[in-house]
Every structure is written in C-alpha cells, then in structure tokens.
Design a protein around this motif. Structure first.
Motif, short mmCIF file in Angstrom:
data_model
loop_
_atom_site.label_atom_id
_atom_site.label_comp_id
_atom_site.label_asym_id
_atom_site.label_seq_id
_atom_site.Cartn_x
_atom_site.Cartn_y
_atom_site.Cartn_z
N PRO A 119 -6.04 64.18 -36.65
CA PRO A 119 -5.46 64.10 -35.31
C PRO A 119 -4.97 65.20 -34.54
O PRO A 119 -4.83 66.10 -35.18
CB PRO A 119 -4.13 63.06 -35.77
CG PRO A 119 -4.37 62.66 -37.01
CD PRO A 119 -5.37 63.59 -37.74
N VAL A 120 -5.03 65.14 -33.14
CA VAL A 120 -4.94 66.60 -32.35
C VAL A 120 -3.48 66.25 -31.67
O VAL A 120 -3.11 65.09 -31.52
CB VAL A 120 -6.05 66.75 -31.50
CG1 VAL A 120 -7.09 67.35 -32.11
CG2 VAL A 120 -6.24 65.70 -30.53
N ARG A 121 -2.89 67.19 -31.26
CA ARG A 121 -1.47 67.00 -30.86
C ARG A 121 -1.81 66.78 -29.41
O ARG A 121 -2.23 67.97 -28.61
CB ARG A 121 -0.74 68.36 -30.93
CG ARG A 121 0.45 68.09 -31.15
CD ARG A 121 1.32 69.19 -31.52
NE ARG A 121 2.73 69.12 -31.13
CZ ARG A 121 3.80 68.54 -31.88
NH1 ARG A 121 3.35 67.63 -32.87
NH2 ARG A 121 5.07 68.59 -31.46
N LEU A 122 -1.41 65.50 -28.77
CA LEU A 122 -1.61 65.12 -27.58
C LEU A 122 -0.22 65.03 -26.52
O LEU A 122 -0.27 64.95 -25.42
CB LEU A 122 -2.39 63.98 -27.27
CG LEU A 122 -3.80 64.09 -27.90
CD1 LEU A 122 -4.64 62.71 -27.80
CD2 LEU A 122 -4.71 65.01 -27.15
N ILE A 123 0.75 65.23 -27.57
CA ILE A 123 1.89 64.91 -26.74
C ILE A 123 2.98 65.88 -27.22
O ILE A 123 2.82 66.46 -28.11
CB ILE A 123 2.51 63.49 -27.25
CG1 ILE A 123 3.55 62.69 -26.21
CG2 ILE A 123 3.01 63.21 -28.44
CD1 ILE A 123 3.70 61.61 -26.27
N TYR A 124 4.11 66.08 -26.56
CA TYR A 124 5.22 66.99 -26.83
C TYR A 124 4.76 68.58 -26.50
O TYR A 124 5.05 69.49 -27.19
CB TYR A 124 5.80 67.01 -27.93
CG TYR A 124 6.29 65.63 -28.52
CD1 TYR A 124 7.16 64.70 -27.62
CD2 TYR A 124 5.99 64.83 -29.58
CE1 TYR A 124 7.88 63.62 -27.68
CE2 TYR A 124 6.19 63.47 -29.78
CZ TYR A 124 7.04 63.07 -28.97
OH TYR A 124 7.67 61.66 -29.22
N ASN A 125 3.55 68.37 -25.58
CA ASN A 125 3.14 69.68 -25.16
C ASN A 125 2.85 69.39 -23.65
O ASN A 125 2.70 68.20 -23.25
CB ASN A 125 1.99 70.26 -26.21
CG ASN A 125 0.69 69.01 -26.00
OD1 ASN A 125 0.75 68.42 -25.49
ND2 ASN A 125 -0.02 69.39 -26.98
N ILE B 158 12.15 63.43 -16.02
CA ILE B 158 12.18 62.31 -16.78
C ILE B 158 10.92 62.48 -17.76
O ILE B 158 10.97 62.63 -19.16
CB ILE B 158 12.33 61.10 -16.44
CG1 ILE B 158 13.65 60.79 -15.84
CG2 ILE B 158 12.06 60.00 -17.46
CD1 ILE B 158 14.89 60.97 -16.86
N THR B 159 9.70 62.51 -17.10
CA THR B 159 8.39 62.62 -17.90
C THR B 159 8.42 63.76 -18.47
O THR B 159 7.98 63.68 -19.68
CB THR B 159 7.46 62.24 -16.87
OG1 THR B 159 7.74 60.98 -15.98
CG2 THR B 159 6.26 62.08 -17.68
N PRO B 160 8.30 64.94 -18.21
CA PRO B 160 8.16 65.95 -19.02
C PRO B 160 9.42 66.18 -20.10
O PRO B 160 9.06 66.66 -21.17
CB PRO B 160 8.66 67.24 -17.92
CG PRO B 160 8.31 66.75 -16.39
CD PRO B 160 8.56 65.22 -16.60
N ALA B 161 10.54 65.69 -19.83
CA ALA B 161 11.58 65.69 -20.78
C ALA B 161 11.27 64.76 -21.82
O ALA B 161 11.42 65.15 -23.19
CB ALA B 161 12.93 65.20 -20.32
N LEU B 162 10.46 63.65 -21.78
CA LEU B 162 10.18 62.94 -22.87
C LEU B 162 8.69 63.14 -23.38
O LEU B 162 8.59 63.09 -24.69
CB LEU B 162 10.04 61.48 -22.20
CG LEU B 162 11.46 60.72 -22.15
CD1 LEU B 162 11.29 59.37 -21.33
CD2 LEU B 162 12.31 60.72 -23.20
N VAL B 163 7.81 63.58 -22.58
CA VAL B 163 6.38 63.93 -23.31
C VAL B 163 6.10 65.28 -23.43
O VAL B 163 4.88 65.63 -23.94
CB VAL B 163 5.32 63.11 -22.59
CG1 VAL B 163 5.49 61.62 -22.35
CG2 VAL B 163 5.18 63.68 -21.13
N GLY B 164 6.97 66.29 -22.96
CA GLY B 164 6.69 67.44 -23.01
C GLY B 164 7.22 68.19 -24.08
O GLY B 164 8.27 67.72 -24.74
N GLY B 165 6.95 69.65 -24.48
CA GLY B 165 7.72 70.12 -25.57
C GLY B 165 8.94 71.12 -24.81
O GLY B 165 9.01 71.01 -23.37
#
Lengths: 275, 409
Positions: free
Chosen positions: B269-275, B349-356
């Motif tokens: 698996p590659v990291r596609l989220i929280y970044n 909201i979106t960067p807060a939830l899916v970003g690092g």
C-alpha cells in the motif's frame, strides 16, 4: 455527431479521446458516492471491500445513538429555521432589486452576495468574536442567524433570476383592479414565482445542512449538527456508522436535487417556456 | 402659459413618482441589507479591528503603559521610572491574578516571555532602592532592548505586531521592520502553500472539467441532462460526506490501494492520504463542479456553425477546435477557474481531514488561533490577509463575470 459514419479518422480519434477522458472524470466524480453507499450495508466492521455480508447494523447503531439523533434533529431545526428566514429576507430583497435601479445598487448587491464569497472561516471567526459577548455563541439563535446570512445570497440570485421572466403587466393589472400591493404580491406575484422561491429555499437549506465551520466555532455541545458530528468522527477513529450517516445524507441530496429539477420544470411551464 | 405650467408640474410629478418607486424598491432591500450588515459585515470589520487593537497588557499593567513613553533613547534600556512602574504592575497583577494575561501577551512576542514574567513575579522583593538593578538581577532579559521593545509594542492601544507577524515581520527596538528569523517564520510559508494548493487544484479542475463540459454541451439534450446528474449529484452531496468517502477510498487498507495491488501496479500500500496527494484529490473532487457548470453554460452558447464554417474554409478538425472553438470558451474557463481559486483559498475542513500537518492552509491557522490557542490578534491578522486576497479576487471576478452570473445548476 448524428452522422457518425461521415466522421474523418481525425474526428473519430478526438471523439474517442473525449468519451474516454470525460467518462473517467465522471467516474471520478461519482466514485466516492458509489463506494461509500454499499459499505454502509456491510455486516463487518472494516471499511473495505469485499463486504463481509449484508446487514443494517450501522443504521441501527445510528438510530440508537442519542448523539447522532440529536445531531439529526439539530441539522433540521437549524436548516429549516435559517432557510425560512433567508427565504423571507431574500425574496423581499430580490423584489426590490428587480423593481428599480436606485443609487448604490451595485454596492448593495456586492454586500448582499458577499457571504457567498468570503471564506467561511472568516465569517465564523467574526461571528464568534462579535457575538460571544452577547451570549449568542453556543445557542440555536446564533447558529440560525449565521446560517441565514450564509444562505441569503442563493435566495437573492434564484428569486431575482425568476423575477426577470415575470411579466410586470400582471402586477399592474392587479393594481388597476384595486388590489393593494400586499394583496398583489400574495395573490399574483408569489404564486407565479413560487418555484423560484422554493428553489432558493432549498439552496438556503442545503447551505445550512452542509455547513460545518461556523458550527465548529460557534456551536456548543447541545447544537452539534450532522456534519459537525461527522467531523469529530472522521478526526478520531472512523466508525462504520459514519457510512450509514453519509448514505442518509446522500439520500437527502438526491431528494433536494430531484425537487430542484421539478421546480425548474414547473417554473418553465408557468412562464410558458414549455408546453 | 397654463400649458407650460401643467408640463412643469407633470414633469415634477413624474420625477416624484420615480423617486417614490426607487425609495420603495430600496425599502424592500433594506431589511436584508440591515441583516447582512449586522450579522456579517460588522462582525468582520470588528474582527479586522482586533488585528490592530492591543489592550491586554495596558489593562493589566497600566503604570508601564503610561510611563513607557519616557523611553526615548532607544539605544539603551528605559529610565528607572519605567522599571519602578514595572515592579508595581507585576506585584499588583500577581495579587489580582491578572498576571497570566500579561504573560500570554508577552509570550507572543518574546521567547519564554511567560517564564520571564512569572519568574520575576515570584522572586520580586517587597521593596527595592533601585528597581532597575533588582529586576535585571532577577532576570537579565529585563536588561535587553528586545524585551523592552516587545513591552513597548504591546502597550497599545494600537499595534502593528499581529499584522506584521502574519507576514513574518517584526519591529525592532529602534522601530525598523525586519524579517523574522527563518526558524520562527511560518506564515509566509503557509500563505505560499495556500496559494500553491489553490493554484494546482484550479489547474486540475480546468484539465478535468474541460472535456466533461464539452461533452455535456455537445450531447443531445436528453443524454446531456442524464450526464448532468453525474455532475450535480456530487455537487449537492455534503462536503463532509465526500471527504469521508475519500478517506475510506484512500486509506492504507482502502479500496484504491487494494485495487492498485490487485492490478499489480504496486506491491504494498502507498500513502494516499494525510498528505498533499489526499488534499489535491479531495479538493479537486469537491471543486470540480464549480468549474464544469460555468464552462458548460458558456459552451452551450457557442454555435456549432462557427466550427462548421472553419472546417468548410479548410481547417482540420483539430485546427478548427484550437483556433475557433477554444478561444470562445476562454470566458468560461476564466470564470470557472477564478471561482474555484477563490473558494479553494478559504478551504479548511478538507485539508484538516485529509491532509497532514504540513498541508494545512491559512484558514486552519485562523481557526486554530480562535479556539485552540486563544490568540485573537493573530487570528484576526491572518483573517485580514485571507480576506484581502479574497476580496481582491472577488472584485476581479465581479468585473470580469458579474457576481450575479454565478451559475450553480
């Protein structure tokens, strides 16, 4: 496009490129919705495919949760109240804006529509600083007022667009027959622009139903709405109950979209644009 | 004569009637205008006021605020009277338990400002013949110009401290504005990141949205309406629902990683989220309809006969498309792209939830300083920066497109 057999090779190539690329993008647009709905019926606890089996356990969990039920109630209380307020204020304003050109109309318009453009976080912070001393934070009143402000631009735009197609002679005829302006509005104008007003109300409701930043800063624990609970849920560990909530919210969107389409058709019929 | 008289009065009557009509129209707009001014415009102006008003320290340390004016020679520490005032104020505010307010305010401007204030308060003797020597003896920071510059600038009632800090600048003791050392500077980077993310999302929206808008505009009405549902349904779906769906799709054990492994594209698996990837994917998805809808309505207005004319004059389909069709879609691309960019700038909201942590945009910091770490001055100053950028673009948008022409389905 109709005479497909007459297309040159070059045209056929570009048509294929168009179909494939827009097909992929449309799939991209629908993928999240398509992915999350089946997961809400999963009997397992993992948020991944293949499904372990079908069950309604996450819907039961949603219905059994005092927290989610309160959020559902709050979303509708705040959404409906702010939509009613926004529709009343916005419709009356749209009537004024389409009736005459007064001085400063451009600036007034820019101010009235600015809640649509100013980042919500600024609206929320401004509201928080200003209304905290008045005790309007952590209250339904505060949230309803803030959501009303966010929803009014959509009502103004929708109703003003409907009024552009309104035949003023009808109002004049009513006035010439002795009707007071208020009577004319309720008996003649409103029935004819009703679809536009209802669309505006739907937009205002959707704005409130989807809003989370203001709720995040201004609401107390008692006023948490569905998006607000989802926000907390997504920050901590994601329970599959969220997929059930998401599916219910998608259903609400489908209903709103269908209602909007019906209203659009009705509006066209009322204006005689279509048989 | 009577004829002319009637004419004049008729004109006057007409003018009056016209004025009454305008007045009545304005009266209808007034309730909403007042409502928006009270619940929206005034709070925002008040927030902007908070970015330059600085009264915390002056309220808690009134003697310092009054006597700091005596500090005229900025090449050395203030005269003894200011030290006397400081000793009085620290003792009073320590007793009145208002010292934390002063400590917090100084901590914004000085490293370890809180410790400095509390240590001084705890070690302060009852009396002293020379407060300057005593205070510097307790903590040598009181002998530094930078400390006193911070106290001076925090003594209100107005300050440029927060606005300067929002662009990583500060004032030195002698009043020069200098760049904050790179170790402490963060906001210029946050602002650059906000613009960069918004720009890339806008670009992705243009690239992905163009073919869809073109397809919708060129299909027969019935099919176009059906396809339109595929754009409008996600558009009407709650932002939180879509963000939740992307978290489910992109997580390590999520559908996309499973599919990619199954297809043999990747081994693990590659990291596609929280970044940043997650932020780009989710934001593009959410903002895409805002590009497609205005572009579609512009494309609907382009008559197919232009393309046919170009072709009949010998242009190849590709040439006709690029030289005739594409230029006519530019207003639509511009309108859609500007709208997407403006909306993206304010995303929270979106960067807060899916970003690092390294993917948070300016709105995140505004909310952070409002609720998590209470620093309203900083929240307001960053808000002022974001608001200025947005309003400038709003003005451009209004000039180019007209704000009333926003098409939302």
């Amino acid at each position: 496009m109709a005479a497909a057999q007459h297309l040159t090779r070059e045209e056929r190539f570009w048509r294929t490129v168009l179909y494939v690329s827009s097909g992929l993008v449309l799939f991209f647009l629908m993928a999240p919705i398509l992915a999350i709905v089946p997961l809400s019926f999963n009997s397992g606890t993992f948020l991944t495919y293949p499904l372990e089996g079908l069950s309604l356990r996450w819907y039961h969990a949603f219905l059994a949760s005092e927290q989610w039920m309160r959020a559902l109630r709050n979303s509708f209380i705040i959404g409906i109240s702010s939509a009613v307020l926004a529709t009343a204020l916005g419709t009356v304003a749209a009537l004024g804006l389409t009736r005459a050109d007064f001085r400063g109309k451009g600036i007034v318009m820019a101010i009235l529509l600015s809640p649509m453009i100013v980042p919500v976080v600024i609206v929320a912070v401004g509201f928080y600083f200003f209304f905290a001393p008045l005790g309007l934070t952590a209250s339904y009143t505060g949230l309803i007022l803030a959501h009303t402000a966010l929803g009014t631009p959509f009502v103004v735009i929708t109703v003003a667009a409907t009024l552009k197609g309104f035949d003023d002679n009808l109002a004049r005829a009513s006035a010439s027959l002795g009707a007071a302006p208020v009577t004319t509005f309720f008996k003649v104008v409103l029935p004819l622009i009703a679809p536009g007003v209802a669309s505006g109300a739907l937009f205002a409701f959707a704005t409130s139903f989807d809003e989370v930043v203001v709720v995040l800063l201004v609401a107390g624990p008692e006023q948490r709405t569905l998006p607000r609970e989802m926000f907390s849920g997504l920050r901590e560990n994601i329970s599959p109950t969220i997929t059930a909530v998401a599916t219910i919210m998608i259903l609400v969107s489908v209903v709103m979209l269908a209602a909007l389409e019906l209203l659009r058709r009705r509006n066209e019929r009322l204006r005689g644009l279509r048989g | 004569m009577p004829l002319a008289g009637t004419g004049a009065s008729l004109k006057a009557q007409l003018r009056r009637a016209e004025r009454m009509r305008k007045l009545r129209a304005f009266a209808l707009v007034l309730p909403l205008l007042l409502f928006i001014v009270v619940t929206f415009v005034v709070p925002i102006l008040d927030m902007l006021r908070l970015s330059v008003v600085d009264r915390d320290l002056a309220t808690v340390w009134p003697h310092v605020a009054r006597s700091i004016g005596a500090w005229t020679d900025r090449s050395q520490v203030p005269p003894p009277s200011v030290f006397d005032a400081l000793a009085t104020d620290i003792r009073d505010s320590y007793r009145a338990r208002t010292l934390p307010l002063a400590a917090r305010r100084l901590n914004y401007a000085i490293d370890e400002g809180r410790t400095l204030v509390f240590t001084t308060a705890r070690r302060l003797p009852e009396t002293s013949a020379d407060w300057r020597a005593t205070l510097i003896g307790i903590d040598p920071h009181w002998g530094e110009l930078a400390t006193w510059a911070a106290v001076d600038q925090a003594s209100g009632p107005l300050t440029s401290f927060f606005l300067l800090a929002a662009v990583d600048r500060h004032k030195t003791a002698d009043g020069h504005i200098v760049a904050t050392p790179s170790g402490q500077a963060i906001y210029v980077e946050v602002l650059t990141r906000t613009f960069k993310v918004s720009f890339i999302v806008t670009l992705l929206c243009v690239v992905l949205g163009f073919p869809v808008a073109y397809l919708l505009a060129t299909q027969p009405p019935r099919r176009a309406n059906l396809l339109m549902i595929l754009v409008l349904l996600p558009f009407w779906t709650s932002l939180l629902v879509r963000t939740a769906a992307w978290i489910v799709l992109l997580q390590e054990q999520g559908i996309i990683n499973h599919a990619l492994i199954w297809l043999g594209v990747i081994d693990s698996p590659v990291r596609l989220i929280y970044n940043r990837i997650g932020v780009y994917i989710a934001m593009t998805h959410i903002l895409l309809p805002f590009l497609i809808l205005p572009l579609y309505s512009v494309m609907k207005g382009i008559k197919p006969s232009y393309m046919l004319a170009a072709k009949s004059l010998g242009a190849s389909p590709t040439e006709a498309f690029i030289r005739v069709y594409l230029p006519m879609t530019l207003p639509g691309i511009g309108a859609g792209a500007l709208l997407v960019f403006i909306l993206a700038l304010g995303y929270y909201i979106t960067p807060a939830l899916v970003g690092g942590a390294a993917d948070q945009m300016i709105s995140y910091f505004i909310a952070f300083y409002t609720s998590d770490s209470v620093n309203w001055g900083m929240a307001s100053a960053l808000g002022a920066v974001l608001l200025t950028a947005t309003l400038l673009l709003y003005w451009v948008y209004d000039r180019l497109v007209g704000i009333t022409n926003v098409k939302l389905g």
